[in-house]
Design a protein around this motif. Structure first.
Motif, PDB file in Angstrom:
ATOM      1  N   VAL A  87       2.609   0.271 -14.735  1.00 16.37           N
ATOM      2  CA  VAL A  87       2.800  -1.177 -14.571  1.00 16.37           C
ATOM      3  C   VAL A  87       3.157  -1.496 -13.124  1.00 16.37           C
ATOM      4  O   VAL A  87       2.678  -2.489 -12.554  1.00 16.37           O
ATOM      5  N   ALA A  88       3.987  -0.649 -12.514  1.00 13.69           N
ATOM      6  CA  ALA A  88       4.332  -0.851 -11.100  1.00 13.69           C
ATOM      7  C   ALA A  88       3.099  -0.724 -10.214  1.00 13.69           C
ATOM      8  O   ALA A  88       2.940  -1.467  -9.237  1.00 13.69           O
ATOM      9  N   ALA A  89       2.217   0.217 -10.562  1.00 10.46           N
ATOM     10  CA  ALA A  89       0.962   0.340  -9.809  1.00 10.46           C
ATOM     11  C   ALA A  89       0.137  -0.934  -9.944  1.00 10.46           C
ATOM     12  O   ALA A  89      -0.485  -1.400  -8.980  1.00 10.46           O
ATOM     13  N   GLY A  90       0.136  -1.506 -11.139  1.00 11.34           N
ATOM     14  CA  GLY A  90      -0.558  -2.781 -11.326  1.00 11.34           C
ATOM     15  C   GLY A  90       0.059  -3.889 -10.498  1.00 11.34           C
ATOM     16  O   GLY A  90      -0.651  -4.731  -9.937  1.00 11.34           O
ATOM     17  N   ALA A  91       1.387  -3.877 -10.388  1.00 12.18           N
ATOM     18  CA  ALA A  91       2.067  -4.911  -9.598  1.00 12.18           C
ATOM     19  C   ALA A  91       1.680  -4.829  -8.132  1.00 12.18           C
ATOM     20  O   ALA A  91       1.454  -5.851  -7.471  1.00 12.18           O
ATOM     21  N   THR A  92       1.579  -3.606  -7.586  1.00 18.56           N
ATOM     22  CA  THR A  92       1.193  -3.466  -6.183  1.00 18.56           C
ATOM     23  C   THR A  92      -0.257  -3.897  -5.963  1.00 18.56           C
ATOM     24  O   THR A  92      -0.629  -4.271  -4.844  1.00 18.56           O
ATOM     25  N   THR A  93      -1.058  -3.858  -7.027  1.00 13.66           N
ATOM     26  CA  THR A  93      -2.444  -4.318  -6.922  1.00 13.66           C
ATOM     27  C   THR A  93      -2.525  -5.839  -7.015  1.00 13.66           C
ATOM     28  O   THR A  93      -3.334  -6.469  -6.317  1.00 13.66           O
ATOM     29  N   VAL A  94      -1.668  -6.429  -7.834  1.00 16.17           N
ATOM     30  CA  VAL A  94      -1.657  -7.891  -7.988  1.00 16.17           C
ATOM     31  C   VAL A  94      -1.253  -8.574  -6.687  1.00 16.17           C
ATOM     32  O   VAL A  94      -1.554  -9.758  -6.476  1.00 16.17           O
ATOM     33  N   VAL A  95      -0.585  -7.838  -5.783  1.00 13.45           N
ATOM     34  CA  VAL A  95      -0.250  -8.402  -4.469  1.00 13.45           C
ATOM     35  C   VAL A  95      -1.507  -8.922  -3.776  1.00 13.45           C
ATOM     36  O   VAL A  95      -1.457  -9.894  -3.014  1.00 13.45           O
ATOM     37  N   GLU A  96      -2.652  -8.284  -4.045  1.00 17.83           N
ATOM     38  CA  GLU A  96      -3.910  -8.683  -3.409  1.00 17.83           C
ATOM     39  C   GLU A  96      -4.562  -9.897  -4.068  1.00 17.83           C
ATOM     40  O   GLU A  96      -5.609 -10.366  -3.613  1.00 17.83           O
TER      41      GLU A  96
ATOM     42  N   LEU B 277       0.831  -1.209   0.000  1.00 18.14           N
ATOM     43  CA  LEU B 277       0.000   0.000   0.000  1.00 18.14           C
ATOM     44  C   LEU B 277       0.863   1.256   0.000  1.00 18.14           C
ATOM     45  O   LEU B 277       0.529   2.252  -0.666  1.00 18.14           O
ATOM     46  N   ALA B 278       1.971   1.230   0.744  1.00 16.25           N
ATOM     47  CA  ALA B 278       2.872   2.378   0.764  1.00 16.25           C
ATOM     48  C   ALA B 278       3.497   2.604  -0.611  1.00 16.25           C
ATOM     49  O   ALA B 278       3.641   3.749  -1.066  1.00 16.25           O
ATOM     50  N   ALA B 279       3.848   1.497  -1.282  1.00 18.74           N
ATOM     51  CA  ALA B 279       4.405   1.613  -2.635  1.00 18.74           C
ATOM     52  C   ALA B 279       3.369   2.175  -3.604  1.00 18.74           C
ATOM     53  O   ALA B 279       3.683   3.027  -4.444  1.00 18.74           O
ATOM     54  N   LYS B 280       2.123   1.723  -3.469  1.00 20.03           N
ATOM     55  CA  LYS B 280       1.058   2.238  -4.334  1.00 20.03           C
ATOM     56  C   LYS B 280       0.833   3.730  -4.074  1.00 20.03           C
ATOM     57  O   LYS B 280       0.607   4.505  -5.007  1.00 20.03           O
ATOM     58  N   LEU B 281       0.888   4.121  -2.810  1.00 21.37           N
ATOM     59  CA  LEU B 281       0.743   5.537  -2.473  1.00 21.37           C
ATOM     60  C   LEU B 281       1.864   6.361  -3.093  1.00 21.37           C
ATOM     61  O   LEU B 281       1.620   7.444  -3.659  1.00 21.37           O
ATOM     62  N   LEU B 282       3.091   5.862  -3.016  1.00 24.65           N
ATOM     63  CA  LEU B 282       4.230   6.569  -3.585  1.00 24.65           C
ATOM     64  C   LEU B 282       4.086   6.702  -5.103  1.00 24.65           C
ATOM     65  O   LEU B 282       4.380   7.764  -5.673  1.00 24.65           O
ATOM     66  N   ILE B 283       3.635   5.636  -5.751  1.00 26.57           N
ATOM     67  CA  ILE B 283       3.436   5.688  -7.201  1.00 26.57           C
ATOM     68  C   ILE B 283       2.348   6.706  -7.554  1.00 26.57           C
ATOM     69  O   ILE B 283       2.479   7.479  -8.512  1.00 26.57           O
TER      70      ILE B 283
END
Length: 243
Positions: A157-166, A73-79
């Motif tokens: 794509v990085a934002a997508g990766a942080t979402t795929v974590v779920e 979530l922190a990575a997604k926020l940063l992105i």
């Protein structure tokens, strides 16, 4: 997860920069094959990122408020913040350029103004397109694959990766969502490729006109895409971190 993936994929497919480059690829010599390899390279990036994330999570979403979940979530926020900053900087640069072209008086620039002053004229745009088309004619199909990797909007794509974590790989719906993400993120390229395949005689001229139109509107599109997606990611991440 599904809504986030949908919005991210939509932002990727609406990004004008890869489409503009892809038009030159399919309009070049052996364009259909180069376009196919470009799309395969484009998809391979998504598959590799998804496989990497699922490999790290074991196909199971981390428990809420656990360190991996909080880190994602922190990575997604940063992105999201990065996209907002990037979009705002492009918006301000566009406004500054518009003021410079009009001399700060809100009037249209004089015809025939020197392109060296930073104003893109139709003639210079055509020359630039012709030069890039010539280089694409000399390129190979492997160059098209490399171009697909370079033109990936890696922030999205990085934002997508942080979402795929779920993602929970034990459910069929998860795989359908991931497949839909890859398909939607490639939809604009697939549409161009199919147009060239089924209407080769008319496609080149029309696609080059489309590229010229995108060239004149890409700044507005990029600003809108980055700000909308960025604010969504920021808001969603803050809500999940504080809920």
């Amino acid at each position: 997860m599904v809504l986030d993936l949908l919005l991210i994929a939509l932002a990727i497919t609406l990004d004008p920069l890869p489409v503009m480059a892809f038009v030159l690829v399919v309009a070049s010599a052996n364009g259909v094959w180069k376009g196919l390899v470009f799309i395969l390279g484009w998809l391979a990036c998504f598959v590799a990122v998804i496989a990497l994330v699922l490999g790290l999570t074991g196909g199971q979403p981390p428990p809420p408020r656990s360190p991996p979940s909080t880190a994602a979530l922190a990575a997604k926020l940063l992105i999201g913040v990065s996209l907002v900053v990037y979009g705002e900087r492009r918006r301000r640069r566009r406004l500054a350029g518009a003021r410079a072209r009009t001399g700060g008086k809100g009037t249209a620039p004089a015809a025939g103004r020197d392109p060296a002053a930073g104003v893109s004229t139709p003639s210079t745009a055509r020359e630039r397109t012709a030069d890039m088309s010539s280089r694409m004619d000399r390129s190979t199909v492997w160059s098209a694959a490399g171009l697909a990797v370079l033109l990936q909007p890696w922030g999205m794509v990085a934002a997508g990766a942080t979402t795929v974590v779920e993602a929970d790989a034990s459910h069929l719906a998860t795989w359908l969502a991931l497949f839909g993400f890859c398909l939607l993120a490639t939809a604009s390229l697939l549409a161009v490729e199919l147009y060239v395949v089924f209407s080769p005689t008319r496609a080149k001229a029309r696609l080059l006109r489309l590229r010229a139109w995108l060239d004149g509107h890409k700044e507005q599109a990029l600003v809108t895409i980055c700000l909308v997606l960025g604010f969504w990611l920021v808001g969603k991440s803050i809500f999940q971190l504080t809920a």
